[in-house]
Design a protein around this motif. Structure first.
Motif, PDB file in Angstrom:
ATOM      1  N   CYS A   1       0.909  -1.226   0.073  1.00  0.00           N
ATOM      2  CA  CYS A   1       0.130  -0.107  -0.110  1.00  0.00           C
ATOM      3  C   CYS A   1       0.987   1.212  -0.133  1.00  0.00           C
ATOM      4  O   CYS A   1       2.192   1.043   0.136  1.00  0.00           O
ATOM      5  N   SER A   2       0.303   2.254  -0.220  1.00  0.00           N
ATOM      6  CA  SER A   2       1.068   3.632  -0.235  1.00  0.00           C
ATOM      7  C   SER A   2       1.409   4.254   0.912  1.00  0.00           C
ATOM      8  O   SER A   2       2.127   5.400   0.994  1.00  0.00           O
ATOM      9  N   ALA A   3       0.842   3.837   2.215  1.00  0.00           N
ATOM     10  CA  ALA A   3       1.234   4.474   3.472  1.00  0.00           C
ATOM     11  C   ALA A   3       2.691   4.677   3.769  1.00  0.00           C
ATOM     12  O   ALA A   3       2.892   6.084   3.760  1.00  0.00           O
ATOM     13  N   ALA A   4       3.613   3.725   3.441  1.00  0.00           N
ATOM     14  CA  ALA A   4       5.076   4.145   3.981  1.00  0.00           C
ATOM     15  C   ALA A   4       5.564   5.246   2.928  1.00  0.00           C
ATOM     16  O   ALA A   4       6.470   6.030   3.221  1.00  0.00           O
ATOM     17  N   TRP A   5       5.215   5.046   1.592  1.00  0.00           N
ATOM     18  CA  TRP A   5       5.711   5.969   0.403  1.00  0.00           C
ATOM     19  C   TRP A   5       5.484   7.356   0.959  1.00  0.00           C
ATOM     20  O   TRP A   5       5.767   8.239   0.926  1.00  0.00           O
ATOM     21  N   PHE A   6       3.715   7.316   1.377  1.00  0.00           N
ATOM     22  CA  PHE A   6       3.120   8.763   1.538  1.00  0.00           C
ATOM     23  C   PHE A   6       3.882   9.383   2.708  1.00  0.00           C
ATOM     24  O   PHE A   6       4.295  10.647   2.737  1.00  0.00           O
TER      25      PHE A   6
END
Length: 209
Positions: free
Chosen positions: A178-183
Motif C-alpha cells: 500500500c501507499s502509506a509508507a511511501w506517503f
C-alpha cells in the motif's frame, strides 16, 4: 460515474513535487518491471478529475494469496498507471481486491481502458503462475469521481489505512502493498498529520472483504 457531495474543508498546502528513484524488488521467479514509485501526492483538487476506485476478484476469491502475487499486482498497477498517464495518490492491494485514488491529466487514457488492461495482464500472469487456463480473475470495478476536497482527503486516508481496517497490520506503514509508507516518506510531517487526522468512519465504501 458518481459525483461526491461531502462537506468541503480547508485545503492543506501543496507539497513539493519530485520523483523517487525506481526501486527494484528482486524476484527471480517473476519477470516484472521494477516498482516505479509515482510522484509526490498533490493533495489538492484541481481541473483534472480524481477518482476513487475499488476492484474485486470474482466471488471475492483470495487469488493473490502470496507475497509474490501481491507484488505482481502492485507493480503492474503502478506500471500501467504510469503508462496511461494516471497519477496514483493512494493505493492498497490485497488478496482479493484493491483500492486506488487516481488523478487524471489532460493526456490520460480512459480510466476503463487503463483498468481493463491492468486486469487482463494481471489475470494472465496470475493464471500462468498457478498453471491454470481460462480462469476468470476479476469481477468488476467501481469508480467514484471526487469533487469535494474533504471527501477526497478522507478517501486518501481510507486507502492508506485500509490494511489496518482489515486487521492485517497494527500500523498502516507496516503493510508492504500500500501507499502509506511511501506517503509518509514523500509528504511533509504536517501533511501526514493532516491526512491521518481525517476521520474515515463515515466514508461509505463497499469493503466487506
Amino acid at each position: 460515474m458518481n459525483s461526491d457531495a461531502a462537506h468541503c474543508g480547508p485545503e492543506p498546502p501543496r507539497p513539493s513535487t519530485f520523483k523517487l528513484p525506481s526501486v527494484r524488488l528482486l524476484d527471480s521467479k517473476c519477470q516484472l518491471p521494477p516498482k516505479d514509485w509515482p510522484h509526490a501526492p498533490v493533495h489538492r483538487l484541481a481541473d483534472n478529475a480524481v477518482y476513487f476506485v475499488t476492484a474485486a476478484t470474482l466471488h471475492k476469491r483470495h487469488l493473490f494469496d502470496t507475497p509474490q502475487k501481491r507484488h505482481l499486482l502492485e507493480r503492474l498497477l503502478l506500471s500501467f498507471a504510469k503508462r496511461d498517464g494516471w497519477q496514483l495518490e493512494a493505493w492498497a492491494v490485497f488478496a482479493n481486491h484493491y483500492h486506488i485514488v487516481a488523478r487524471a491529466n489532460p493526456d490520460s487514457r480512459n480510466l476503463g481502458e487503463f483498468l481493463h488492461d491492468l486486469h487482463g495482464v494481471s489475470a494472465r500472469e496470475l493464471n500462468k503462475q498457478d498453471s491454470v487456463s481460462d480462469r476468470k480473475v476479476w469481477f468488476n470495478f467501481r469508480d467514484t469521481k471526487l469533487t469535494i476536497q474533504h471527501s477526497y482527503l478522507a478517501r486518501l486516508n481510507y486507502v492508506h489505512q485500509n490494511a489496518v481496517k482489515h486487521k492485517l497490520v497494527a500500523v498502516a506503514n507496516q503493510y508492504p502493498w500500500c501507499s502509506a509508507a511511501w506517503f509518509e516518506r514523500v509528504a511533509s510531517p504536517a501533511q501526514v498529520k493532516t491526512i491521518y487526522g481525517i476521520k474515515i468512519d463515515r466514508v461509505k465504501v463497499e469493503d466487506d472483504f
